[in-house]
Scaffold this active site. Structure first.
Site, PDB file in Angstrom:
ATOM      1  N   LYS A 232      33.127  32.853  20.428  1.00 30.98           N
ATOM      2  CA  LYS A 232      32.848  32.822  18.981  1.00 30.98           C
ATOM      3  C   LYS A 232      33.977  32.144  18.211  1.00 30.98           C
ATOM      4  O   LYS A 232      33.974  32.114  16.990  1.00 30.98           O
ATOM      5  CB  LYS A 232      32.711  34.258  18.454  1.00 30.98           C
ATOM      6  CG  LYS A 232      31.618  35.072  19.107  1.00 30.98           C
ATOM      7  CD  LYS A 232      31.617  36.461  18.487  1.00 30.98           C
ATOM      8  CE  LYS A 232      30.641  37.381  19.189  1.00 30.98           C
ATOM      9  NZ  LYS A 232      30.848  38.776  18.770  1.00 30.98           N
TER      10      LYS A 232
ATOM     11  N   ARG B  68      44.584  34.934  32.512  1.00 34.46           N
ATOM     12  CA  ARG B  68      44.472  33.578  33.071  1.00 34.46           C
ATOM     13  C   ARG B  68      43.790  32.707  32.035  1.00 34.46           C
ATOM     14  O   ARG B  68      42.790  33.118  31.427  1.00 34.46           O
ATOM     15  CB  ARG B  68      43.668  33.593  34.364  1.00 34.46           C
ATOM     16  CG  ARG B  68      43.259  32.195  34.808  1.00 34.46           C
ATOM     17  CD  ARG B  68      42.711  32.148  36.185  1.00 34.46           C
ATOM     18  NE  ARG B  68      43.744  32.422  37.177  1.00 34.46           N
ATOM     19  CZ  ARG B  68      43.586  32.264  38.484  1.00 34.46           C
ATOM     20  NH1 ARG B  68      42.446  31.824  38.953  1.00 34.46           N
ATOM     21  NH2 ARG B  68      44.561  32.526  39.324  1.00 34.46           N
TER      22      ARG B  68
ATOM     23  N   ARG C 113      40.728  36.114  43.922  1.00 38.88           N
ATOM     24  CA  ARG C 113      41.903  36.849  44.394  1.00 38.88           C
ATOM     25  C   ARG C 113      42.750  37.415  43.279  1.00 38.88           C
ATOM     26  O   ARG C 113      43.131  38.583  43.296  1.00 38.88           O
ATOM     27  CB  ARG C 113      42.835  35.918  45.182  1.00 38.88           C
ATOM     28  CG  ARG C 113      42.768  36.075  46.653  1.00 38.88           C
ATOM     29  CD  ARG C 113      43.034  34.733  47.259  1.00 38.88           C
ATOM     30  NE  ARG C 113      42.088  33.793  46.718  1.00 38.88           N
ATOM     31  CZ  ARG C 113      40.881  33.603  47.234  1.00 38.88           C
ATOM     32  NH1 ARG C 113      40.518  34.217  48.292  1.00 38.88           N
ATOM     33  NH2 ARG C 113      40.035  32.751  46.679  1.00 38.88           N
ATOM     34  N   THR C 114      43.100  36.583  42.319  1.00 42.13           N
ATOM     35  CA  THR C 114      44.085  37.036  41.355  1.00 42.13           C
ATOM     36  C   THR C 114      43.533  38.192  40.540  1.00 42.13           C
ATOM     37  O   THR C 114      44.166  39.240  40.410  1.00 42.13           O
ATOM     38  CB  THR C 114      44.536  35.864  40.459  1.00 42.13           C
ATOM     39  OG1 THR C 114      44.980  34.819  41.311  1.00 42.13           O
ATOM     40  CG2 THR C 114      45.670  36.278  39.540  1.00 42.13           C
TER      41      THR C 114
ATOM     42  N   HIS D 216      51.927  29.701  37.991  1.00 40.47           N
ATOM     43  CA  HIS D 216      51.145  30.819  38.519  1.00 40.47           C
ATOM     44  C   HIS D 216      52.139  31.811  39.142  1.00 40.47           C
ATOM     45  O   HIS D 216      52.233  31.941  40.358  1.00 40.47           O
ATOM     46  CB  HIS D 216      50.149  30.301  39.558  1.00 40.47           C
ATOM     47  CG  HIS D 216      49.092  31.281  39.964  1.00 40.47           C
ATOM     48  ND1 HIS D 216      49.179  32.643  39.706  1.00 40.47           N
ATOM     49  CD2 HIS D 216      47.921  31.103  40.639  1.00 40.47           C
ATOM     50  CE1 HIS D 216      48.102  33.231  40.211  1.00 40.47           C
ATOM     51  NE2 HIS D 216      47.329  32.326  40.769  1.00 40.47           N
TER      52      HIS D 216
HETATM   53  C1  NCD Z   1      45.225  29.393  43.085  1.00 45.67           C
HETATM   54  C2  NCD Z   1      45.108  29.136  41.594  1.00 45.67           C
HETATM   55  O1  NCD Z   1      44.276  29.741  40.921  1.00 45.67           O
HETATM   56  O2  NCD Z   1      45.901  28.334  41.126  1.00 45.67           O
HETATM   57  N1  NCD Z   1      44.426  30.463  43.518  1.00 45.67           N
HETATM   58  C3  NCD Z   1      44.933  31.723  43.485  1.00 45.67           C
HETATM   59  O3  NCD Z   1      45.227  32.260  42.439  1.00 45.67           O
HETATM   60  N2  NCD Z   1      45.162  32.335  44.658  1.00 45.67           N
HETATM   61  C4  NCD Z   1      45.033  28.200  43.925  1.00 45.67           C
HETATM   62  C5  NCD Z   1      43.794  27.372  43.747  1.00 45.67           C
HETATM   63  O4  NCD Z   1      42.920  27.677  42.930  1.00 45.67           O
HETATM   64  O5  NCD Z   1      43.680  26.391  44.482  1.00 45.67           O
END
Ligand code: NCD
Length: 303
Positions: free
Chosen positions: A80, A101, A51-52, A129
């Site tokens: 590396k 991320r 999703r993200t 997040h």
């Molecule tokens: C979440 C995350 O990555 O923290 N997912 C997301 O970005 N929608 C929640 C999860 O992984 O459970």
């Protein structure tokens, strides 16, 4: 130049502007279809995501911009031994904005200090997040018309769930919010969060049984047990199906309670709940695109 590391990086009135913009994008997408023509977003994902990453890519594409990046640390020069500081200096030459991320808490923050472009924290370990929180707040505001005066239950892995930590941080700035934390003993919300709530005099309860509190809730935020952050498989196996939201439990809830979940779901919400009008988690994923579009425009100073 502005970055986004935590939901607190924006004041509540800045957030209101961002959410108004996201709602305008939702209703008038054509107006924004070329807003980022010629701009490039880099998505640097050192940890799995559906999703993200894809919602960032969809957001930038819907704004007319383009996207470069990697979705796996092993296919980047991190394999590396390159540091995030060096990587971001290089990315700054290639892109106008970066969503990062990382499995290490604080890595996007370190990157932002060396970056020449805005950096967005797209999730750092078990820490924060913020863009999921923006998504959650936009969903609540759009579906309920307000961000104050409600009792929210957060259920599942409150220890490792970064979406939970960010959302609590963000909600404490609104009036008359009560938290009910529903988790097994081992997955309780970290002490630094309950300390902060005590300091600010914000009411909260910690309970184990979901059924007992269902009737009180205006909102139920379900979460996945975060397998990747457990130290041993045995504990995960024991706790993974601790909560399963099913139609019987939904019967105990208010008629207008919202069920939210950042997704991915594993077993914690039975698929039979998906058709309940109170299930808002797939709508929430859609709001994630609008809010990221609004965020990109804001950080690029194009709004
Ligand atoms: C979440 C995350 O990555 O923290 N997912 C997301 O970005 N929608 C929640 C999860 O992984 O459970």
């Amino acid at each position: 130049m502005r970055h986004l590391m935590s939901p607190l990086d924006f004041t509540t009135s800045e957030l209101d502007k961002l959410f108004d913009l996201a709602n305008d994008i939702e209703h008038n997408p054509a107006k924004y279809a070329h807003a980022c023509d010629g701009k490039i977003m880099a998505t640097c994902f050192y940890e799995p995501s559906t999703r993200t990453r894809l919602s960032f890519e969809s957001a930038m594409t819907r704004l007319g911009g383009s996207v470069i990046g990697f979705s796996d640390a092993n296919s980047s020069s991190a394999a590396k031994g390159e540091s995030v500081s060096d990587t971001i200096r290089v990315i700054s030459c290639y892109a106008d904005i970066c969503a990062m991320r990382h499995f290490k808490e604080g890595a996007p923050m370190v990157a932002s200090e060396k970056a020449e472009i805005p950096v967005i924290n797209a999730g750092d370990g078990g820490h924060q997040h913020p863009t999921q929180t923006l998504t959650d707040l936009l969903t609540i505001r759009s579906l309920k018309g307000r961000l104050n005066n409600f009792t929210i239950g957060l259920c599942g892995d409150l220890k490792f769930g970064r979406t939970v930590h960010s959302l609590i941080n963000a909600l404490v700035r609104y009036d008359n919010i009560k938290f009910i934390f529903i988790s097994p003993e081992e997955l309780k919300v970290p002490d630094y969060i309950t300390e902060m709530l005590k300091e600010k005099n914000i009411p909260y309860e910690e309970v184990i049984r979901l059924e007992n509190v269902m009737p009180e809730l205006d909102m139920l935020y379900m979460t996945r047990v975060q397998k990747e952050r457990f130290f041993n498989e045995e504990d995960y196996m024991r706790l993974k199906d601790f909560y399963i939201l099913d139609p019987a439990k939904m019967e105990l809830a208010k008629d207008d309670m919202l069920v939210l979940h950042p997704l991915p779901r594993v077993n914690e919400i039975s698929v039979e709940v998906d058709n309940d009008p109170r299930a808002a988690y797939f709508k929430q994923a859609r709001y994630g695109v609008y809010v990221r579009m609004a965020l990109i425009l804001t950080l690029l100073e194009l709004a």
